[in-house]
Design a protein around this motif. Structure first.
Motif, short mmCIF file in Angstrom:
data_model
loop_
_atom_site.label_atom_id
_atom_site.label_comp_id
_atom_site.label_asym_id
_atom_site.label_seq_id
_atom_site.Cartn_x
_atom_site.Cartn_y
_atom_site.Cartn_z
N GLU A 78 0.83 -1.20 0.00
CA GLU A 78 0.00 0.00 0.00
C GLU A 78 0.87 1.25 0.00
N TYR A 79 0.26 2.31 -0.48
CA TYR A 79 0.90 3.62 -0.49
C TYR A 79 -0.09 4.61 0.08
N ARG A 80 0.37 5.47 0.97
CA ARG A 80 -0.54 6.40 1.65
C ARG A 80 -0.19 7.84 1.31
N MET A 81 -1.25 8.67 1.13
CA MET A 81 -1.07 10.10 0.90
C MET A 81 -1.27 10.85 2.22
N TYR A 82 -0.36 11.78 2.52
CA TYR A 82 -0.47 12.60 3.72
C TYR A 82 -0.58 14.07 3.32
N GLY A 83 -1.08 14.89 4.22
CA GLY A 83 -1.11 16.34 3.98
C GLY A 83 -2.44 16.80 3.44
N SER A 84 -2.53 18.11 3.17
CA SER A 84 -3.78 18.69 2.69
C SER A 84 -3.51 20.02 2.01
N ARG A 85 -4.47 20.49 1.22
CA ARG A 85 -4.48 21.80 0.60
C ARG A 85 -3.18 22.15 -0.10
N GLY A 86 -2.89 21.39 -1.13
CA GLY A 86 -1.75 21.75 -1.97
C GLY A 86 -0.46 21.05 -1.62
N LYS A 87 -0.33 20.58 -0.36
CA LYS A 87 0.88 19.86 0.03
C LYS A 87 0.52 18.42 0.29
N VAL A 88 1.04 17.55 -0.53
CA VAL A 88 0.76 16.13 -0.40
C VAL A 88 2.07 15.37 -0.29
N PHE A 89 2.17 14.50 0.72
CA PHE A 89 3.35 13.67 0.91
C PHE A 89 2.95 12.22 0.74
N PHE A 90 3.91 11.40 0.35
CA PHE A 90 3.63 9.99 0.10
C PHE A 90 4.53 9.12 0.97
N GLY A 91 4.02 7.97 1.32
CA GLY A 91 4.83 6.99 2.05
C GLY A 91 4.12 5.67 2.11
N SER A 92 4.88 4.59 2.15
CA SER A 92 4.25 3.28 2.23
C SER A 92 3.67 3.08 3.62
N SER A 93 2.69 2.16 3.73
CA SER A 93 2.11 1.86 5.03
C SER A 93 3.07 1.04 5.87
N SER A 94 4.20 0.59 5.26
CA SER A 94 5.18 -0.20 5.99
C SER A 94 6.28 0.69 6.58
N TYR A 95 6.64 1.73 5.84
CA TYR A 95 7.77 2.53 6.25
C TYR A 95 7.38 4.01 6.35
N SER A 96 8.35 4.89 6.51
CA SER A 96 8.08 6.28 6.84
C SER A 96 7.59 7.07 5.65
N SER A 97 6.97 8.22 5.97
CA SER A 97 6.49 9.13 4.93
C SER A 97 7.66 9.60 4.08
N GLY A 98 7.45 9.70 2.77
CA GLY A 98 8.48 10.15 1.87
C GLY A 98 9.25 9.02 1.21
N SER A 99 9.00 7.80 1.62
CA SER A 99 9.70 6.66 1.05
C SER A 99 8.76 5.91 0.11
N PHE A 100 9.28 5.57 -1.06
CA PHE A 100 8.49 4.80 -2.02
C PHE A 100 8.68 3.30 -1.81
N SER A 101 9.57 2.91 -0.94
CA SER A 101 9.87 1.49 -0.72
C SER A 101 8.83 0.86 0.20
N ILE A 102 8.40 -0.36 -0.14
CA ILE A 102 7.45 -1.07 0.72
C ILE A 102 8.07 -2.34 1.30
N THR A 103 9.32 -2.64 0.92
CA THR A 103 9.97 -3.84 1.42
C THR A 103 11.44 -3.58 1.74
N ASN A 104 12.00 -4.52 2.49
CA ASN A 104 13.44 -4.55 2.72
C ASN A 104 13.90 -5.97 2.46
N TYR A 105 15.02 -6.13 1.74
CA TYR A 105 15.52 -7.47 1.41
C TYR A 105 16.93 -7.62 1.94
N ASN A 106 17.14 -8.69 2.73
CA ASN A 106 18.45 -8.91 3.31
C ASN A 106 18.64 -10.39 3.62
#
Length: 238
Positions: free
Chosen positions: A66-94
């Motif tokens: 999943e990907y979540r939108m944050y913010g309102s009125r002209g300012k929108v931030f994105f982040g996965s529901s797994s990791y922090s806002s501003g990151s497009f990554s939804i997984t970690n591989y190691n």
């Protein structure tokens, strides 16, 4: 002074009420618990991560989350529901383990453009692990999953407040099946390469109070991959 005492007493009551933990399992009276279909959240967008290739295999794995939108009125931030806002990554591989908060996986053979889904069920996948020692010993390519597969506390969400289970599949996602028994919480699991087995522990809510505690029963189990049949065997070390 009297007002301060009253205020302090009120805060204590509110704090204690807020910390009341809901049981992990709410048992139905006459029916099995079914996974609750989650309502669509307008702030969530389905997204796939860059595919992952586990060396020595012939498949790409596409994590779906999943990907979540944050913010309102002209300012929108994105982040996965797994990791922090501003990151497009939804997984970690190691080291042969993929972690995240995933809805599904899609599998793609290296010489094909076709993608096959792991499941059509509404689940959350916490981790996927490739059994590397087993592959080195037997050439069998097996994935092990930590999964939330039922809304066991009936709060209309699948999250860490629900019972965690253990699943298995082939490297292409086929034969995806559950290893832990219904309503048993996975404690941990481990690959024992010298035996070509995985061992795992789960806990059963024997007193049916909806919680997992010292009064409940721990089950010790293993799957032996020296056999072609995936049979869960319970053993008693104590």
């Amino acid at each position: 002074m009297r007002n301060i005492v009253i205020l302090g007493f009120t805060l204590i009551i509110l704090t204690s009420c807020g910390n009341d933990e809901k049981p992990k399992v709410i048992y139905p009276e006459n029916e099995e618990i079914q996974t609750t279909e989650l309502k669509k959240d307008s702030t969530l967008i389905e997204i796939a991560d860059i595919p992952i290739h586990i060396d020595s295999t012939k498949y790409l794995i596409h994590p779906i989350g999943e990907y979540r939108m944050y913010g309102s009125r002209g300012k929108v931030f994105f982040g996965s529901s797994s990791y922090s806002s501003g990151s497009f990554s939804i997984t970690n591989y190691n080291r042969y383990e993929i972690t995240g908060n995933l809805h599904n996986l899609k599998f793609q053979q290296l010489d094909s453009e076709n993608l096959t889904s792991l499941t059509t069920k509404n689940i959350r996948i916490k981790s996927i692990t490739f059994l590397r020692d087993l592959f080195d010993n037997t050439k069998k390519q097996i994935l092990i999953y930590r999964v939330l597969d039922k809304d066991t506390n009936r709060d209309n969400e699948l999250d860490d407040n629900d019972v965690e289970t253990l699943y298995i599949s082939n490297i292409d996602g086929s034969e995806f099946e559950k290893l832990t028994s219904e309503f048993q919480e996975l404690i941990d699991w481990k690959e024992i390469g010298i035996k070509n087995r995985i061992y795992f522990r789960s806990i059963e809510d024997t007193n049916k109070n909806g919680e997992f505690d010292k009064d409940d029963k721990i089950h010790y189990q293993y799957v032996d991959f020296n056999s072609d049949k995936r049979i869960v065997t319970e053993y008693k070390p104590i």
